[in-house]
Design an enzyme around this catalytic site. Sequence first.
Site, PDB file in Angstrom:
ATOM      1  N   ARG A 181     -14.782  -7.109 -29.774  1.00  0.00           N
ATOM      2  CA  ARG A 181     -14.162  -6.080 -29.771  1.00  0.00           C
ATOM      3  C   ARG A 181     -15.207  -5.272 -29.309  1.00  0.00           C
ATOM      4  O   ARG A 181     -14.932  -4.038 -28.630  1.00  0.00           O
ATOM      5  CB  ARG A 181     -13.786  -5.629 -31.291  1.00  0.00           C
ATOM      6  CG  ARG A 181     -12.602  -6.381 -31.592  1.00  0.00           C
ATOM      7  CD  ARG A 181     -12.200  -5.724 -33.059  1.00  0.00           C
ATOM      8  NE  ARG A 181     -11.587  -4.496 -32.943  1.00  0.00           N
ATOM      9  CZ  ARG A 181     -11.710  -3.464 -33.951  1.00  0.00           C
ATOM     10  NH1 ARG A 181     -12.172  -4.036 -35.010  1.00  0.00           N
ATOM     11  NH2 ARG A 181     -11.295  -2.238 -33.925  1.00  0.00           N
ATOM     12  N   CYS A 240     -18.124   1.657 -36.790  1.00  0.00           N
ATOM     13  CA  CYS A 240     -17.587   0.440 -36.637  1.00  0.00           C
ATOM     14  C   CYS A 240     -16.063   0.814 -36.190  1.00  0.00           C
ATOM     15  O   CYS A 240     -15.925   1.496 -35.079  1.00  0.00           O
ATOM     16  CB  CYS A 240     -17.538  -0.462 -37.816  1.00  0.00           C
ATOM     17  SG  CYS A 240     -16.732   0.751 -39.471  1.00  0.00           S
TER      18      CYS A 240
END
Length: 283
Positions: A181, A240
């Site tokens: 990701r 994040c």
Amino acid sequence: MSGAPTTIISPEQLLRELDNPDWVIVDCRHDLADPEFGRAAYADGHLPGARFVHLDEDLSGPKDGTNGRHPLPDVAALAQRLGELGIDRTKQVIAYDDAGGMFAARLWWLLRWLGHERVAVLDGDLHAWRRHGGQLTRAPVVPSATRFEPVRQPIDAPLLDVLERYRDEHTLIVDARSPDRFRGENETIDPVGGHIPGAINRFFKDNLDADGNFKPAAQLRREFTTLLDGVTPAQVIHQCGSGVTACHNLLAMEIAGLPGGRLYPGSWSEWCASDQRPVATGP
């Protein structure tokens, strides 16, 4: 209180304190793909005396489409909820989940954000609790409400601060998402793949050993010292996808004796909500 757990606690330690009236256990279980999972899991069995908090409803604030998937809750609203759970400035709080501390670390950080340092995460999560003979119960818990007095601490880094600092050579942005990701691959949660330019990757799961416990403090210190490469913890901004797993890296650095980093609460989900902000892909 001297000796109060402020990072992690072992199942053995918690078993000895189960009847301590000054300790409050909080169940933080959640599933990003199934928001009702945690509540159902709690009803099916929880640690004795544990209260339940919901990531979306209790540990996050309202979303407006631009402020990320888990924006910070309103200070007064969170303080009220903590008081309803029986938490005040005198209580030792223990947070747990079943995901290696992924969600429990969010409550750990939020309490520290409100000036409450007597909070620790159950090391090894619910699985370690069961392995060490800890029992679960379905017995309902009715906390005695109290008043939590928040003293907000400057440990968050708002979007404007990140925008101002992300190209600064004296600032290091650490992204806790999985490596794919981070590179912009296999993005299934946010509408845009990639990362903040200049950020480096430290997958939060790398803080754990093969059994799901946090690695020893000395090992975490070595790993983070290498990662920071001369940057001090106070110069680090953690992020994040939505400000949840970044708390795990903050907790790991605290265990390692490297406190001082800040959390970018909006994280990637806020950053990528505007096409006016740059996006990097690849390593």
